[in-house]
Design an enzyme around this catalytic site. Structure first.
Site, PDB file in Angstrom:
ATOM      1  N   ASN A  14       0.719  -1.014   0.070  1.00 45.83           N
ATOM      2  CA  ASN A  14      -0.032  -0.118  -0.062  1.00 45.83           C
ATOM      3  C   ASN A  14       0.961   1.291  -0.022  1.00 45.83           C
ATOM      4  O   ASN A  14       1.486   1.664   1.102  1.00 45.83           O
ATOM      5  CB  ASN A  14      -0.764  -0.053   1.199  1.00 45.83           C
ATOM      6  CG  ASN A  14      -1.740   1.258   1.320  1.00 45.83           C
ATOM      7  OD1 ASN A  14      -1.588   2.192   0.590  1.00 45.83           O
ATOM      8  ND2 ASN A  14      -2.480   1.227   2.722  1.00 45.83           N
ATOM      9  N   LYS A  71       0.158   4.273  -0.374  1.00 45.50           N
ATOM     10  CA  LYS A  71      -0.480   5.320   0.254  1.00 45.50           C
ATOM     11  C   LYS A  71      -0.110   6.642  -0.664  1.00 45.50           C
ATOM     12  O   LYS A  71      -0.036   6.348  -1.861  1.00 45.50           O
ATOM     13  CB  LYS A  71       0.011   5.613   1.680  1.00 45.50           C
ATOM     14  CG  LYS A  71      -0.185   4.375   2.418  1.00 45.50           C
ATOM     15  CD  LYS A  71      -0.057   4.662   4.037  1.00 45.50           C
ATOM     16  CE  LYS A  71      -0.255   3.389   4.664  1.00 45.50           C
ATOM     17  NZ  LYS A  71      -0.226   3.251   6.069  1.00 45.50           N
ATOM     18  N   HIS A 117      -9.703   1.422   4.449  1.00 44.45           N
ATOM     19  CA  HIS A 117      -8.317   1.421   5.227  1.00 44.45           C
ATOM     20  C   HIS A 117      -8.566   2.527   6.438  1.00 44.45           C
ATOM     21  O   HIS A 117      -9.407   3.449   6.125  1.00 44.45           O
ATOM     22  CB  HIS A 117      -7.158   2.037   4.235  1.00 44.45           C
ATOM     23  CG  HIS A 117      -6.067   1.862   5.038  1.00 44.45           C
ATOM     24  ND1 HIS A 117      -5.445   2.916   5.838  1.00 44.45           N
ATOM     25  CD2 HIS A 117      -4.978   1.079   5.123  1.00 44.45           C
ATOM     26  CE1 HIS A 117      -4.323   2.677   6.297  1.00 44.45           C
ATOM     27  NE2 HIS A 117      -3.912   1.534   5.770  1.00 44.45           N
ATOM     28  N   GLU A 133      -7.161   4.921   7.259  1.00 48.30           N
ATOM     29  CA  GLU A 133      -6.698   6.376   7.119  1.00 48.30           C
ATOM     30  C   GLU A 133      -7.970   6.980   6.517  1.00 48.30           C
ATOM     31  O   GLU A 133      -8.281   8.231   6.595  1.00 48.30           O
ATOM     32  CB  GLU A 133      -5.648   6.316   6.490  1.00 48.30           C
ATOM     33  CG  GLU A 133      -4.344   6.157   7.296  1.00 48.30           C
ATOM     34  CD  GLU A 133      -2.890   5.575   6.615  1.00 48.30           C
ATOM     35  OE1 GLU A 133      -2.895   5.433   5.392  1.00 48.30           O
ATOM     36  OE2 GLU A 133      -2.306   5.074   7.419  1.00 48.30           O
ATOM     37  N   GLU A 192      -5.825  -4.429  10.566  1.00 51.82           N
ATOM     38  CA  GLU A 192      -4.655  -3.677  10.759  1.00 51.82           C
ATOM     39  C   GLU A 192      -4.847  -2.988  11.884  1.00 51.82           C
ATOM     40  O   GLU A 192      -5.780  -1.787  12.208  1.00 51.82           O
ATOM     41  CB  GLU A 192      -4.599  -2.686   9.463  1.00 51.82           C
ATOM     42  CG  GLU A 192      -4.353  -3.271   8.548  1.00 51.82           C
ATOM     43  CD  GLU A 192      -3.687  -2.238   7.323  1.00 51.82           C
ATOM     44  OE1 GLU A 192      -2.453  -2.643   6.849  1.00 51.82           O
ATOM     45  OE2 GLU A 192      -4.252  -1.225   7.062  1.00 51.82           O
ATOM     46  N   GLY A 216       2.238   2.498  10.752  1.00 54.13           N
ATOM     47  CA  GLY A 216       3.121   3.407  10.758  1.00 54.13           C
ATOM     48  C   GLY A 216       3.901   3.899  11.952  1.00 54.13           C
ATOM     49  O   GLY A 216       4.386   4.949  11.955  1.00 54.13           O
ATOM     50  N   SER A 232       3.208  -2.011  10.551  1.00 57.06           N
ATOM     51  CA  SER A 232       4.461  -2.265  10.581  1.00 57.06           C
ATOM     52  C   SER A 232       5.242  -3.433  10.468  1.00 57.06           C
ATOM     53  O   SER A 232       6.024  -3.851  11.027  1.00 57.06           O
ATOM     54  CB  SER A 232       4.985  -1.621  12.111  1.00 57.06           C
ATOM     55  OG  SER A 232       4.357  -0.053  12.416  1.00 57.06           O
TER      56      SER A 232
HETATM   57  P1  PGA Z   1       2.694   0.569   7.710  1.00 55.53           P
HETATM   58  O1  PGA Z   1       1.009   0.620   7.008  1.00 55.53           O
HETATM   59  O2  PGA Z   1       3.199  -0.799   7.185  1.00 55.53           O
HETATM   60  O3  PGA Z   1       3.378   1.634   7.323  1.00 55.53           O
HETATM   61  O4  PGA Z   1       2.703   0.558   9.295  1.00 55.53           O
HETATM   62  C1  PGA Z   1       0.569  -0.393   6.753  1.00 55.53           C
HETATM   63  C2  PGA Z   1      -1.091   0.141   6.221  1.00 55.53           C
HETATM   64  O5  PGA Z   1      -1.503   1.020   6.537  1.00 55.53           O
HETATM   65  O6  PGA Z   1      -1.352  -0.699   5.164  1.00 55.53           O
END
Ligand code: PGA
Length: 251
Positions: free
Chosen positions: A11, A13, A99, A101, A169, A175, A213
């Site tokens: 992803n 982003k 997601h 976000e 998640e 992140g 992460s």
């Molecule tokens: P990350 O994000 O691996 O940077 O923690 C995962 C995600 O939000 O899909």
């Protein structure tokens, strides 16, 4: 138990310009092609403007293309939105939906995610439907209630192992460098599998990814955890060596 092939999904982003995306996608495509038989499916989900060039770069390599969101309608007066028909036209096989976000930044409710999932299915896209609790919800011990109700609300009737992947998640692990422990992940994935089995006859074939992460140093342990059928990777998916190391940690 059904054998479920792992899915390693990147992803990206809101990261990368055309040159970066092309370099990363071509690098991964070359590695997958050169590796022969691998025990995983690889997917990259770049930002919308990069779908066509990245799609060209991965064509024929075995690396699949996906998007990070879509609208619930096929076309019309929805300024700034992108429809699942357009994603299909761009060569996408997958779309990430719900997601955390998007849920936080755009107020996407389970009902909205459900409608988008229906629309994605209608176009033959595989929906990667994301669920996960916040840190406060985990601290309060309500993580299974939260995830259970997200699953109930976000997954439409007609969900199958063919058209849907679930991604767990935990919001506090995205992140942040904090990863859920393998025990916590195993417990949540078993819970998710149980919830899926209550509604969908082929739940044992459905892939449930872990995200938050994931990096080369923790991937092997997470990917070996029961009921973990792959990873949804953010930050580490932007670095070819790291993403490849995560993928090749799959056994
Ligand atoms: P990350 O994000 O691996 O940077 O923690 C995962 C995600 O939000 O899909």
């Amino acid at each position: 138990m059904a054998a479920r092939r792992k899915l390693i999904a990147g992803n990206w982003k809101m990261n990368g310009l055309k040159a970066d995306g092309l370099a990363l996608a071509s690098d991964l495509a070359g590695r997958v092609k050169g590796a022969g038989a691998v025990p995983f499916d690889m997917l990259v989900c770049p930002p919308f403007p990069l779908l066509f060039p990245v799609g060209d770069a991965v064509k024929g390599s075995g690396v699949a293309l996906g998007a990070q969101d879509c609208h619930a309608k096929q076309k019309g007066a929805h300024t700034g939105d992108v429809s699942p028909v357009m994603l299909k036209d761009a060569g996408c096989a997958y779309v990430i939906l719900g997601h955390s976000e998007r849920r936080a930044d755009h107020g996407e409710s389970d009902a909205v995610v459900n409608a988008k999932t229906v629309a994605a299915h209608k176009e033959g896209l595989i929906a990667i439907v994301c669920v996960g609790e916040t840190e406060a919800q985990r601290d309060a011990g309500t993580q299974t209630d939260v995830v259970g109700s997200q699953l109930a609300g976000s997954l439409p009737e007609g969900t199958t192992a063919e058209n849907t992947v679930v991604a767990y998640e935990p919001v506090w692990a995205i992140g942040t460098g904090k990863t859920a422990t393998p025990d916590d992940v195993a417990a949540m994935h078993a819970f998710i599998r149980g919830e899926l089995a209550k509604r969908f006859p082929d739940a044992d074939k459905m892939r449930v990814l872990y995200g938050g992460s994931v990096k080369p140093s923790n991937a092997a342990e997470l990917m070996a955890t029961e009921n973990v059928d792959g990873a949804l990777v953010g930050g580490a998916s932007l670095v070819a060596d790291d993403f490849w190391a995560i993928a090749t940690s799959c056994r």
